[in-house]
Design a protein around this motif. Sequence first.
Motif, short mmCIF file in Angstrom:
data_model
loop_
_atom_site.label_atom_id
_atom_site.label_comp_id
_atom_site.label_asym_id
_atom_site.label_seq_id
_atom_site.Cartn_x
_atom_site.Cartn_y
_atom_site.Cartn_z
N SER A 65 -24.38 83.73 57.22
CA SER A 65 -24.07 82.44 57.85
C SER A 65 -25.32 81.68 58.26
O SER A 65 -25.24 80.69 58.99
N PHE A 66 -26.48 82.12 57.78
CA PHE A 66 -27.74 81.44 58.13
C PHE A 66 -27.98 80.30 57.15
O PHE A 66 -27.96 80.48 55.93
N LYS A 67 -28.20 79.10 57.66
CA LYS A 67 -28.39 77.91 56.84
C LYS A 67 -29.72 77.24 57.16
O LYS A 67 -30.11 77.13 58.33
N LEU A 68 -30.41 76.76 56.11
CA LEU A 68 -31.60 75.94 56.25
C LEU A 68 -31.35 74.61 55.57
O LEU A 68 -30.84 74.58 54.44
N TYR A 69 -31.70 73.51 56.24
CA TYR A 69 -31.47 72.21 55.62
C TYR A 69 -32.51 71.20 56.08
O TYR A 69 -33.12 71.33 57.15
N ILE A 70 -32.71 70.21 55.21
CA ILE A 70 -33.54 69.05 55.54
C ILE A 70 -32.61 67.91 55.90
O ILE A 70 -31.70 67.57 55.14
N ASP A 71 -32.81 67.33 57.06
CA ASP A 71 -32.00 66.19 57.47
C ASP A 71 -32.60 64.92 56.84
O ASP A 71 -33.80 64.66 56.99
N TYR A 72 -31.77 64.17 56.14
CA TYR A 72 -32.24 62.96 55.47
C TYR A 72 -32.91 62.01 56.46
O TYR A 72 -33.88 61.30 56.09
N ARG A 73 -32.43 61.98 57.69
CA ARG A 73 -33.03 61.07 58.67
C ARG A 73 -34.47 61.47 58.97
O ARG A 73 -35.31 60.61 59.25
N ASP A 74 -34.77 62.78 58.94
CA ASP A 74 -36.16 63.21 59.11
C ASP A 74 -37.01 62.73 57.93
O ASP A 74 -38.16 62.30 58.12
N VAL A 109 -33.53 82.02 51.06
CA VAL A 109 -32.42 81.12 51.37
C VAL A 109 -32.70 79.76 50.75
O VAL A 109 -33.82 79.23 50.85
N SER A 110 -31.71 79.18 50.11
CA SER A 110 -31.84 77.84 49.52
C SER A 110 -31.93 76.80 50.63
O SER A 110 -31.23 76.88 51.64
N VAL A 111 -32.79 75.80 50.41
CA VAL A 111 -32.96 74.72 51.38
C VAL A 111 -32.09 73.55 50.94
O VAL A 111 -32.28 72.99 49.86
N GLU A 112 -31.11 73.20 51.76
CA GLU A 112 -30.17 72.14 51.42
C GLU A 112 -30.63 70.81 52.02
O GLU A 112 -31.55 70.77 52.87
N VAL A 113 -30.00 69.72 51.59
CA VAL A 113 -30.25 68.39 52.14
C VAL A 113 -28.95 67.87 52.73
O VAL A 113 -27.92 67.82 52.03
N TRP A 114 -28.99 67.49 53.98
CA TRP A 114 -27.78 67.02 54.67
C TRP A 114 -27.96 65.56 55.09
O TRP A 114 -29.08 65.08 55.29
N ASN A 115 -26.81 64.89 55.25
CA ASN A 115 -26.73 63.52 55.78
C ASN A 115 -27.38 62.47 54.86
O ASN A 115 -27.75 61.39 55.32
N ALA A 116 -27.53 62.77 53.57
CA ALA A 116 -28.07 61.77 52.63
C ALA A 116 -26.99 60.73 52.33
O ALA A 116 -25.84 61.07 52.05
N PRO A 117 -27.32 59.46 52.38
CA PRO A 117 -26.32 58.42 52.06
C PRO A 117 -25.87 58.53 50.60
O PRO A 117 -26.56 59.11 49.75
N ALA A 118 -24.73 57.97 50.34
CA ALA A 118 -24.21 57.99 48.96
C ALA A 118 -25.20 57.32 48.02
O ALA A 118 -25.75 56.26 48.31
N GLY A 119 -25.45 57.95 46.89
CA GLY A 119 -26.36 57.40 45.90
C GLY A 119 -27.80 57.82 46.09
O GLY A 119 -28.66 57.43 45.28
N HIS A 120 -28.10 58.57 47.13
CA HIS A 120 -29.47 59.02 47.39
C HIS A 120 -29.54 60.52 47.13
O HIS A 120 -28.73 61.29 47.64
N LYS A 121 -30.53 60.90 46.37
CA LYS A 121 -30.70 62.31 46.04
C LYS A 121 -32.11 62.74 46.40
O LYS A 121 -33.09 62.10 46.02
#
Length: 322
Positions: free
Chosen positions: A277-286, A240-252
């Motif tokens: 429907s299974f999702k893995l993500y890194i929260d930008y706040r973490d 499963v691909s690991v996504e990044v969520w909640n990153a502010p605009a301009g931050h990658k």
Amino acid sequence: MSLRERISGVRETLSRSWVLLVISLVLAALIWLMSNLYRQYSGTVSVPVIGICNIDGHRRESVNTAVVSARCRTQGYRLVREQSRRERRPVKVVFDKGDLHRIGPDVFCIVGGAKNSYAGAFFGEETSVEAFITDTLRFIFPAENHKKVPVHVPQSIVCRSQYMQSGPLRVQPDSVTVYGEDARLEAVEKVDAVRLSLGDVHEAAHGMLRLQIPEGVRCSHDQVSYELPVTRYVELRSQVSVEVWNAPAGHKIQVFPPVADVVLLCAFPVSRDPLSSFKLYIDYRDFASSLTGRCVPRTLRLPAGVLQYRVSPEVFDCIESL
């Protein structure tokens, strides 16, 4: 045969006849008495009762005796025996807490139709109650020092291959009230049950466990019931691909490795593909609060039927690109 011998024979015959007659009369009287004693009769019976009930914060056994009277129907000899007793030992009756009503700080009563379910305990199962004469029974349960503590169940559960617990062990009640002196109560933080040891488990298990009550205190329960949910499962594996969520605009954020090996343990049978429907993500706040940039991925609520999941690796390196 001489006259004297004839007279003697007649006397013996009469004597035997009288003996037989007396025996017959005695037997007839006994049969009559027994048949009457075993017939059903009605009469008034009174019984002293000591109440027993687990009322939080109160002594389990009442300190007073309440007398319950009723018109009862039973066999004659039982009725005679009950009515002829001058003194009778009190009967200890266990009451349901829901049937007792508080009418004072330590005074509880049972009234009306609630008494009907205890008729057998009051007067015996062989006696039927036609009508209660006593309307209200009052019992005094003095308050006692107490505290409520959780029940802890040590456990050793081994399931058969392809079977697993589908939820935590459920215990009822999960907490109990202990009574005793303040010094002893302070030392009691929990009450342990005997160890639950089960092997080759391949179906739901349930039963009773005895509590190990600490010395010097009294407990509201001496055993608890348990229920262990168990189900058969299948393993589904995927990357499963690991996504990044909640990153502010301009931050990658770049994640290494970008994919994870995922194992889903799903209840059998599987009705739909949970990996879709299974999702893995890194929260930008973490990531922002991390000192090293190493983050543990999160997931959304598990799809229906998924019991557990495993992710490898467990921690991912994250780098912010400018």
